[in-house]
Design a protein around this motif. Structure first.
Motif, PDB file in Angstrom:
ATOM      1  N   VAL A  10       1.330   2.578   5.837  1.00 20.18           N
ATOM      2  CA  VAL A  10       2.679   1.108   5.736  1.00 20.18           C
ATOM      3  C   VAL A  10       2.650   0.648   7.745  1.00 20.18           C
ATOM      4  CG1 VAL A  10       5.237   0.888   5.719  1.00 20.18           C
ATOM      5  CG2 VAL A  10       4.104   2.406   3.442  1.00 20.18           C
ATOM      6  N   LEU A  11       2.241   2.275   7.894  1.00 27.98           N
ATOM      7  CA  LEU A  11       3.079   1.090   9.499  1.00 27.98           C
ATOM      8  C   LEU A  11       1.930   0.078   9.894  1.00 27.98           C
ATOM      9  CD1 LEU A  11       4.590   1.624  12.273  1.00 27.98           C
ATOM     10  CD2 LEU A  11       3.400   3.514  12.401  1.00 27.98           C
ATOM     11  N   ILE A  12       0.953   0.555   9.879  1.00 28.32           N
ATOM     12  CA  ILE A  12      -1.153  -0.105  10.182  1.00 28.32           C
ATOM     13  C   ILE A  12      -0.746  -1.792   8.920  1.00 28.32           C
ATOM     14  CG2 ILE A  12      -2.945  -0.164   9.794  1.00 28.32           C
ATOM     15  CD1 ILE A  12      -3.500   2.276  10.006  1.00 28.32           C
ATOM     16  N   TRP A  13      -0.213  -1.700   8.097  1.00 26.60           N
ATOM     17  CA  TRP A  13      -0.292  -2.777   7.885  1.00 26.60           C
ATOM     18  C   TRP A  13       0.960  -3.925   8.369  1.00 26.60           C
ATOM     19  CZ3 TRP A  13      -4.748  -4.497   6.417  1.00 26.60           C
ATOM     20  CH2 TRP A  13      -4.996  -4.099   6.121  1.00 26.60           C
ATOM     21  N   SER A  14       2.422  -2.893   8.126  1.00 21.84           N
ATOM     22  CA  SER A  14       3.562  -3.839   8.922  1.00 21.84           C
ATOM     23  C   SER A  14       2.829  -3.783  10.187  1.00 21.84           C
ATOM     24  CB  SER A  14       4.854  -2.854   9.328  1.00 21.84           C
ATOM     25  OG  SER A  14       5.053  -2.234   7.291  1.00 21.84           O
ATOM     26  N   VAL A  15       1.508  -3.029  11.378  1.00 24.36           N
ATOM     27  CA  VAL A  15       2.545  -3.898  12.234  1.00 24.36           C
ATOM     28  C   VAL A  15       1.065  -5.329  12.178  1.00 24.36           C
ATOM     29  CG1 VAL A  15       0.562  -3.388  14.349  1.00 24.36           C
ATOM     30  CG2 VAL A  15       1.977  -2.171  14.051  1.00 24.36           C
ATOM     31  N   CYS A  16       0.176  -5.148  11.310  1.00 23.88           N
ATOM     32  CA  CYS A  16      -0.114  -6.782  11.268  1.00 23.88           C
ATOM     33  C   CYS A  16      -0.370  -8.113  10.841  1.00 23.88           C
ATOM     34  CB  CYS A  16      -2.083  -5.811   9.882  1.00 23.88           C
ATOM     35  SG  CYS A  16      -3.170  -4.924  10.652  1.00 23.88           S
ATOM     36  N   VAL A  17       1.271  -6.796   9.681  1.00 24.11           N
ATOM     37  CA  VAL A  17       1.680  -8.577   8.907  1.00 24.11           C
ATOM     38  C   VAL A  17       2.277  -9.081  10.426  1.00 24.11           C
ATOM     39  CG1 VAL A  17       3.461  -9.351   7.066  1.00 24.11           C
ATOM     40  CG2 VAL A  17       1.495  -7.976   6.478  1.00 24.11           C
ATOM     41  N   ILE A 532     -10.239   1.646  14.697  1.00 22.46           N
ATOM     42  CA  ILE A 532      -9.890   3.008  14.747  1.00 22.46           C
ATOM     43  C   ILE A 532      -8.790   2.786  13.950  1.00 22.46           C
ATOM     44  CG2 ILE A 532      -8.761   4.565  16.052  1.00 22.46           C
ATOM     45  CD1 ILE A 532      -9.578   4.103  18.163  1.00 22.46           C
ATOM     46  N   PHE A 533      -7.527   2.395  13.469  1.00 17.98           N
ATOM     47  CA  PHE A 533      -6.882   2.167  12.339  1.00 17.98           C
ATOM     48  C   PHE A 533      -7.138   1.210  11.593  1.00 17.98           C
ATOM     49  CE2 PHE A 533      -4.500   3.577  16.411  1.00 17.98           C
ATOM     50  CZ  PHE A 533      -4.824   4.742  15.497  1.00 17.98           C
ATOM     51  N   VAL A 534      -7.341   0.022  11.136  1.00 18.61           N
ATOM     52  CA  VAL A 534      -7.113  -0.810  10.152  1.00 18.61           C
ATOM     53  C   VAL A 534      -8.912  -0.990   9.775  1.00 18.61           C
ATOM     54  CG1 VAL A 534      -7.447  -3.762   9.636  1.00 18.61           C
ATOM     55  CG2 VAL A 534      -5.595  -3.060  11.202  1.00 18.61           C
ATOM     56  N   THR A 535      -9.634  -0.495   9.689  1.00 17.92           N
ATOM     57  CA  THR A 535     -11.425  -0.712   9.751  1.00 17.92           C
ATOM     58  C   THR A 535     -11.046   0.592   8.977  1.00 17.92           C
ATOM     59  OG1 THR A 535     -11.661  -2.455  11.931  1.00 17.92           O
ATOM     60  CG2 THR A 535     -13.601  -1.329   9.348  1.00 17.92           C
ATOM     61  N   ARG A 536     -11.124   1.168   9.612  1.00 22.38           N
ATOM     62  CA  ARG A 536     -10.448   3.070   8.833  1.00 22.38           C
ATOM     63  C   ARG A 536     -10.070   2.907   7.078  1.00 22.38           C
ATOM     64  NH1 ARG A 536      -9.916   8.866  11.577  1.00 22.38           N
ATOM     65  NH2 ARG A 536     -10.291  10.098   9.907  1.00 22.38           N
ATOM     66  N   LEU A 537      -8.879   2.479   7.500  1.00 23.26           N
ATOM     67  CA  LEU A 537      -7.987   2.051   6.451  1.00 23.26           C
ATOM     68  C   LEU A 537      -8.624   1.568   4.913  1.00 23.26           C
ATOM     69  CD1 LEU A 537      -5.056   3.361   4.734  1.00 23.26           C
ATOM     70  CD2 LEU A 537      -3.928   0.425   6.667  1.00 23.26           C
ATOM     71  N   MET A 538      -8.686   0.568   5.559  1.00 25.33           N
ATOM     72  CA  MET A 538      -9.876  -0.491   4.522  1.00 25.33           C
ATOM     73  C   MET A 538     -10.782   0.241   3.893  1.00 25.33           C
ATOM     74  SD  MET A 538      -9.503  -4.633   5.396  1.00 25.33           S
ATOM     75  CE  MET A 538     -10.519  -4.258   7.641  1.00 25.33           C
ATOM     76  N   ILE A 539     -11.520   1.097   4.347  1.00 25.93           N
ATOM     77  CA  ILE A 539     -12.950   2.034   4.150  1.00 25.93           C
ATOM     78  C   ILE A 539     -12.266   3.111   3.558  1.00 25.93           C
ATOM     79  CG2 ILE A 539     -14.836   3.258   4.884  1.00 25.93           C
ATOM     80  CD1 ILE A 539     -15.531   1.452   7.151  1.00 25.93           C
ATOM     81  N   VAL A 540     -11.274   3.568   4.037  1.00 24.22           N
ATOM     82  CA  VAL A 540     -11.079   5.192   2.897  1.00 24.22           C
ATOM     83  C   VAL A 540     -10.053   4.275   1.354  1.00 24.22           C
ATOM     84  CG1 VAL A 540      -9.313   6.342   3.456  1.00 24.22           C
ATOM     85  CG2 VAL A 540     -10.712   6.403   5.343  1.00 24.22           C
ATOM     86  N   THR A 541      -9.339   3.422   1.603  1.00 25.90           N
ATOM     87  CA  THR A 541      -8.564   1.996   0.321  1.00 25.90           C
ATOM     88  C   THR A 541     -10.146   2.020  -0.393  1.00 25.90           C
ATOM     89  OG1 THR A 541      -7.250   1.864   1.747  1.00 25.90           O
ATOM     90  CG2 THR A 541      -7.169   0.481  -0.458  1.00 25.90           C
ATOM     91  N   TRP A 542     -11.176   1.248   0.110  1.00 29.15           N
ATOM     92  CA  TRP A 542     -11.970   1.566  -0.859  1.00 29.15           C
ATOM     93  C   TRP A 542     -12.516   2.683  -1.056  1.00 29.15           C
ATOM     94  CZ3 TRP A 542     -17.392   2.707   0.706  1.00 29.15           C
ATOM     95  CH2 TRP A 542     -18.327   2.337   0.135  1.00 29.15           C
ATOM     96  N   PHE A 543     -13.341   3.552  -0.541  1.00 29.49           N
ATOM     97  CA  PHE A 543     -13.738   5.023  -0.377  1.00 29.49           C
ATOM     98  C   PHE A 543     -12.483   5.766  -2.092  1.00 29.49           C
ATOM     99  CE2 PHE A 543     -14.946   9.234  -0.263  1.00 29.49           C
ATOM    100  CZ  PHE A 543     -16.734   8.832  -0.546  1.00 29.49           C
ATOM    101  N   GLU A 544     -11.394   5.599  -1.728  1.00 30.84           N
ATOM    102  CA  GLU A 544     -10.216   5.975  -2.651  1.00 30.84           C
ATOM    103  C   GLU A 544     -10.429   5.412  -3.999  1.00 30.84           C
ATOM    104  OE1 GLU A 544      -6.793   7.735  -0.097  1.00 30.84           O
ATOM    105  OE2 GLU A 544      -6.352   5.756  -0.643  1.00 30.84           O
ATOM    106  N   ARG A 545     -10.848   4.801  -4.231  1.00 33.38           N
ATOM    107  CA  ARG A 545     -11.753   3.982  -5.169  1.00 33.38           C
ATOM    108  C   ARG A 545     -12.467   3.672  -6.208  1.00 33.38           C
ATOM    109  NH1 ARG A 545      -7.657  -1.906  -4.303  1.00 33.38           N
ATOM    110  NH2 ARG A 545      -5.566  -0.750  -3.988  1.00 33.38           N
TER     111      ARG A 545
END
Length: 553
Positions: A10-17, A532-545
């Motif tokens: 939530v924090l990472i995407w909040s910073v981006c938004v 470090i944070f955004v790319t990793r979050l996208m990769i983790v989200t893709w991998f989990e699905r």
């Protein structure tokens, strides 16, 4: 295993938004700028239907901070001014004369009568009628000296006194001249800054260059002549006793007196005392107003010391004329009708509303302590600025597209993740620049282009490390985790050293160098965050699905 806590996501995407929201006004630059200007005008009382319409162009609930465009992008005026520091010596001597006069008068029995003699502007010559009392006279004058308040002038006094026959010669010491020069330039710098800020220009560059020069760059102003008009007026306000009328500027007057013209119709001339009762330096406020007849005027108010001197003088000189002098021109010479306590008054004259407003601005900003000589002046048209913007856009787009294509071809799906992070990186960077009110220049655009190239460095290190871990027969999840862990130290080392360089450039540089260092430094911070944070979050989200058995990087 690959895991990221929900609160971190939530924090990472909040910073981006938030970053993208802060950057959003720059996509509608002209509309937002017009809206901001209209809202500022409405706050100042200029509330018209046209202003309301312009203010409504951008919603109040959206951010409205913009990245300011520098002189080379927006067009504007460039001036290099030299402060005439020697002008201050004369005013210092004039201000010191009453103190010297009163001190010597108290020693009349020893030194006899005293008379001021004609002298150079930076000295005072006083003739005593009893030369045998010269030793005592010098002792008295030297007793008025004060310590120079600078580190380089430790132990020195501000004035020097010597005897030439029956005449005492008083001058500023060399140490005091050096200290006075520095104070004069600093004061001129601050007053120029306040005057330019008063007229609402955006992000001017006002810097000291060398010992006695000031660089002034103001984006968005029409011409160098317009800028000179704003800052070149000395606006030295004084209140001087009137000795009498004069027939011409060449009339012979006594020592300590001068002839000045009036702005009144008919060109009347006045003989006034050179030493003012109160000066503009003791003015604390000046506002445009109207006199009892409804004509434009300027109301003013003195500080405590000025109010006391002004009140004492008006009490002792009821019925005498009193000249209000601006830049050696009498703008009003009223007769003192009664005691004026409190230090407040009004300046009347043949003003228009615009003239009274401009005069109030100049008086409120303060008087320039010395004249300015403009050594260099340039006007940069908006067309040249637009050419620079267009060239910067082309350079940024070419660099951006080239990096996007390279990453997609080199790393496939992971490269696309890196590209999305790169787009977010640029958006967050502009959001930060808008938040701090930074000024974007051509070197700043170069910093952004360099940031675009550097932004994928961290992702390249991570992806190459993941490749190596996959070759070691590690599972996809473990390879991704180790790739990020083992690449972290190299990423931090590379970016910390570059960030230190950016900080040094900002601290030691000026103007364009600072613009480059700001965009470079902020770009490093946003690049590390997105890699470090955004790319990793996208990769983790893709991998989990998808839960792939194998991955290709």
């Amino acid at each position: 295993m690959l895991q990221i806590d929900s609160w971190k996501r939530v924090l990472i995407w909040s910073v981006c938004v938030i970053g993208l929201l802060m950057a959003l006004p720059n996509a509608f630059y002209t509309r937002v700028e017009q809206s901001n200007d209209a809202k500022a005008a409405i706050e100042l009382g200029i509330d018209t239907p046209e202003m309301q319409a312009e203010a409504a162009q951008w919603p109040n609930w959206l951010p409205s901070s913009l990245v300011n465009l520098g002189l080379d992008l927006r067009g504007g005026a460039h001036l290099l001014a030299e402060v005439q520091v020697g002008d201050v010596y004369e005013s210092r001597m004039e201000a010191m004369w009453p103190e010297i006069r009163d001190a010597l008068r108290d020693e009349r029995t020893t030194v006899g009568t005293i008379r001021r003699q004609e002298s150079a502007p930076d000295e005072i010559r006083v003739r005593v009628s009893q030369p045998e009392g010269m030793t005592r006279a010098l002792e008295v004058v030297r007793g008025l000296a004060r310590q120079v308040q600078t580190l380089t002038g430790v132990g020195a006094t501000d004035i020097e006194a010597r005897a030439e026959g029956d005449t005492i010669v008083v001058q500023l010491s060399d140490a005091e001249k050096l200290a006075s020069d520095d104070r004069t330039v600093r004061q001129s710098l601050e007053i120029i800054r306040r005057r330019i800020d008063e007229v609402g220009t955006r992000e001017p560059t006002i810097q000291r260059q060398g010992a006695d020069r000031i660089l002034i760059q103001v984006p968005g102003i029409g011409s160098a002549g317009e800028l000179k008009k704003i800052i070149g007026t000395t606006a030295q306000l004084t209140f001087n006793p009137v000795v009498g009328p004069a027939n011409s500027l060449d009339d012979t007057v006594g020592v300590g007196e001068k002839v000045v013209p009036s702005i009144e119709e008919g060109g009347r001339l006045y003989v006034i005392e050179s030493n003012p009762v109160v000066t503009g330096e003791e003015l604390v406020d000046a506002q445009p107003s109207f006199d009892q007849n409804g004509r434009p005027a300027v109301s003013f108010r003195f500080n405590t010391s000025g109010a006391r001197k002004f009140g004492d003088y008006t009490l002792e000189n009821i019925g005498a004329p009193f000249a209000i002098v601006l830049d050696d021109e009498v703008i009003s010479a009223p007769v003192i009708q009664s005691h004026i306590p409190g230090g407040s008054g009004i300046i009347t004259g043949n003003f228009t509303v615009e003239e009274s407003t401009n005069l109030a601005v100049l008086l409120r900003a303060g008087a320039l302590p010395a004249g300015l000589e403009f050594l260099e002046e340039r006007t940069i048209g908006p067309e040249l600025g637009q050419d620079s913007i267009d060239a910067g856009k082309v350079a940024t787009i070419v660099a951006f597209v080239a990096v996007l294509v390279f990453m997609a071809l080199s790393y496939g799906l992971f490269g696309i993740f890196a590209n999305i992070a790169l787009i977010l990186n640029v958006g967050i960077l502009f959001g930060l620049l808008s938040l701090i009110g930074a000024t974007l220049t051509l070197p700043g655009i170069a910093g952004i282009v360099l940031t675009v190239g550097m932004a994928v460095d961290a992702n390249v290190l991570i992806f190459e490390r993941i490749r190596e871990e996959l070759k070691s027969a590690k599972g996809p999840a473990r390879a991704i985790e180790l790739g990020y862990e083992k690449a972290l130290s190299a990423i931090l080392d590379a970016n910390v050293t570059t960030f230190i360089t950016a900080v040094i450039l900002f601290a030691m540089g000026s103007g364009p160098v600072r613009g480059f260092s700001i965009t470079l430094g902020l770009g490093i911070l946003t690049s590390v965050f997105t890699a470090i944070f955004v790319t990793r979050l996208m990769i983790v989200t893709w991998f989990e699905r998808r839960r792939p058995k194998t991955i290709e990087v």
